[in-house]
Scaffold this motif. Structure first.
Motif, PDB file in Angstrom:
ATOM      1  N   GLU A  98     136.895  10.083  11.803  1.00  0.00           N
ATOM      2  CA  GLU A  98     136.052  11.140  11.250  1.00  0.00           C
ATOM      3  C   GLU A  98     135.653  12.064  12.302  1.00  0.00           C
ATOM      4  OE1 GLU A  98     132.399  10.304   8.594  1.00  0.00           O
ATOM      5  OE2 GLU A  98     131.819  10.044  10.573  1.00  0.00           O
ATOM      6  N   ILE A 157     133.251  15.541  12.579  1.00  0.00           N
ATOM      7  CA  ILE A 157     131.967  16.359  12.224  1.00  0.00           C
ATOM      8  C   ILE A 157     132.345  17.527  13.178  1.00  0.00           C
ATOM      9  CG2 ILE A 157     129.758  16.680  11.835  1.00  0.00           C
ATOM     10  CD1 ILE A 157     129.442  13.515  10.862  1.00  0.00           C
ATOM     11  N   PHE A 161     130.583  21.685  13.981  1.00  0.00           N
ATOM     12  CA  PHE A 161     129.666  22.773  13.743  1.00  0.00           C
ATOM     13  C   PHE A 161     129.878  23.819  14.563  1.00  0.00           C
ATOM     14  CE2 PHE A 161     127.297  18.497  13.704  1.00  0.00           C
ATOM     15  CZ  PHE A 161     126.444  18.491  12.763  1.00  0.00           C
ATOM     16  N   GLU A 174     125.353  27.293  15.525  1.00  0.00           N
ATOM     17  CA  GLU A 174     124.442  26.183  14.862  1.00  0.00           C
ATOM     18  C   GLU A 174     123.911  25.615  16.090  1.00  0.00           C
ATOM     19  OE1 GLU A 174     123.746  26.058  11.698  1.00  0.00           O
ATOM     20  OE2 GLU A 174     124.824  27.879  11.604  1.00  0.00           O
ATOM     21  N   LYS A 188     124.951  24.119   9.510  1.00  0.00           N
ATOM     22  CA  LYS A 188     126.253  24.261   8.706  1.00  0.00           C
ATOM     23  C   LYS A 188     127.308  23.280   9.262  1.00  0.00           C
ATOM     24  CE  LYS A 188     125.595  28.579   7.037  1.00  0.00           C
ATOM     25  NZ  LYS A 188     125.953  30.227   7.413  1.00  0.00           N
ATOM     26  N   ARG A 189     127.906  22.409   8.701  1.00  0.00           N
ATOM     27  CA  ARG A 189     128.915  21.313   9.173  1.00  0.00           C
ATOM     28  C   ARG A 189     130.286  21.321   8.327  1.00  0.00           C
ATOM     29  NH1 ARG A 189     125.608  15.957   9.226  1.00  0.00           N
ATOM     30  NH2 ARG A 189     127.586  14.792   9.129  1.00  0.00           N
ATOM     31  N   TRP A 190     131.216  20.962   8.990  1.00  0.00           N
ATOM     32  CA  TRP A 190     132.488  20.640   8.391  1.00  0.00           C
ATOM     33  C   TRP A 190     132.726  19.153   8.703  1.00  0.00           C
ATOM     34  CZ3 TRP A 190     131.278  25.441   9.554  1.00  0.00           C
ATOM     35  CH2 TRP A 190     131.335  26.300   8.754  1.00  0.00           C
ATOM     36  N   GLU A 191     133.364  18.261   7.565  1.00  0.00           N
ATOM     37  CA  GLU A 191     133.504  17.132   7.945  1.00  0.00           C
ATOM     38  C   GLU A 191     135.066  16.871   7.641  1.00  0.00           C
ATOM     39  OE1 GLU A 191     130.890  13.855   6.240  1.00  0.00           O
ATOM     40  OE2 GLU A 191     129.283  15.435   6.550  1.00  0.00           O
ATOM     41  N   CYS A 192     135.682  16.156   8.224  1.00  0.00           N
ATOM     42  CA  CYS A 192     137.226  15.828   7.876  1.00  0.00           C
ATOM     43  C   CYS A 192     137.730  14.344   8.272  1.00  0.00           C
ATOM     44  CB  CYS A 192     138.277  16.814   8.262  1.00  0.00           C
ATOM     45  SG  CYS A 192     138.569  16.859  10.248  1.00  0.00           S
ATOM     46  N   TRP A 214     132.904  24.799  19.656  1.00  0.00           N
ATOM     47  CA  TRP A 214     132.701  24.429  18.385  1.00  0.00           C
ATOM     48  C   TRP A 214     132.148  22.872  18.418  1.00  0.00           C
ATOM     49  CZ3 TRP A 214     133.400  25.285  12.777  1.00  0.00           C
ATOM     50  CH2 TRP A 214     133.546  26.388  12.477  1.00  0.00           C
ATOM     51  N   HIS A 239     131.279  19.085  18.152  1.00  0.00           N
ATOM     52  CA  HIS A 239     132.017  17.968  17.294  1.00  0.00           C
ATOM     53  C   HIS A 239     131.877  16.698  17.931  1.00  0.00           C
ATOM     54  CE1 HIS A 239     134.782  19.307  20.452  1.00  0.00           C
ATOM     55  NE2 HIS A 239     135.112  18.104  20.676  1.00  0.00           N
TER      56      HIS A 239
END
Length: 160
Positions: A18, A20, A22, A26, A63-67, A81, A83
């Motif tokens: 996983e 995460i 940013f 941020e 703001k965050r992105w998850e994958c 970025w 992470h």
């Protein structure tokens, strides 16, 4: 959680992870605060999955992105970025880093993009020196000059 000063790709060979992420803008929301003021420039949120909201009051607004990465997946992680990567099971991954700027911007001993850029490190030393010098002044004077210098830095260096 950390950032790298080089662009990189994360290739998932086996297992799952996983991630995460940013964006760099941020970073102010992800630093530990003491009465609303960042304590140290390197007090980054350790784990965006579980943190003390009193110490990181703005982290929830970031703001965050998850994958999730599965075997064969490739993730591009741009320089700066922030992470956090968590293995969900036994896994093997490979990172490949590359430099976007001329070589003299990078620490010669930094193979993995973990050390700040040479010119940024020198600037940070200058900021530390300015803090030491201004700390010798009474609060009223120190506050005036600090605000003046912060405004100058924002006007010249920050792109919004």
């Amino acid at each position: 959680m950390h950032y790298d000063v080089m662009d990189n790709v994360l290739l998932q060979i086996c297992g799952r992870k996983e991630v995460i992420l940013f964006p760099p803008k941020e970073i102010d929301k992800l630093q530990q605060t003491y009465f609303g003021v960042p304590k140290k420039s390197n007090d980054l949120l350790c784990d965006p999955r579980c943190y003390d909201a009193r110490r990181y009051p703005l982290a929830g607004e970031a703001k965050r992105w998850e994958c999730h990465l599965n075997p064969g997946d490739l993730l591009f992680i741009p320089a700066f970025w922030l992470h956090s990567v968590k293995s969900l099971e036994f896994s093997v991954s490979v990172n490949i880093f590359w430099r976007r700027l001329p070589t003299d911007n990078y620490d010669k001993k930094d193979m993995f993009g973990n050390r700040d850029l040479v010119f940024a490190r020198r600037a940070d030393e200058g900021v530390s020196k300015a803090i030491r010098l201004l700390s010798r002044l009474p609060a009223y004077y120190r506050d005036f000059y600090a605000r003046r210098f912060i405004r100058k830095l924002r006007e010249v260096l920050i792109e919004d």
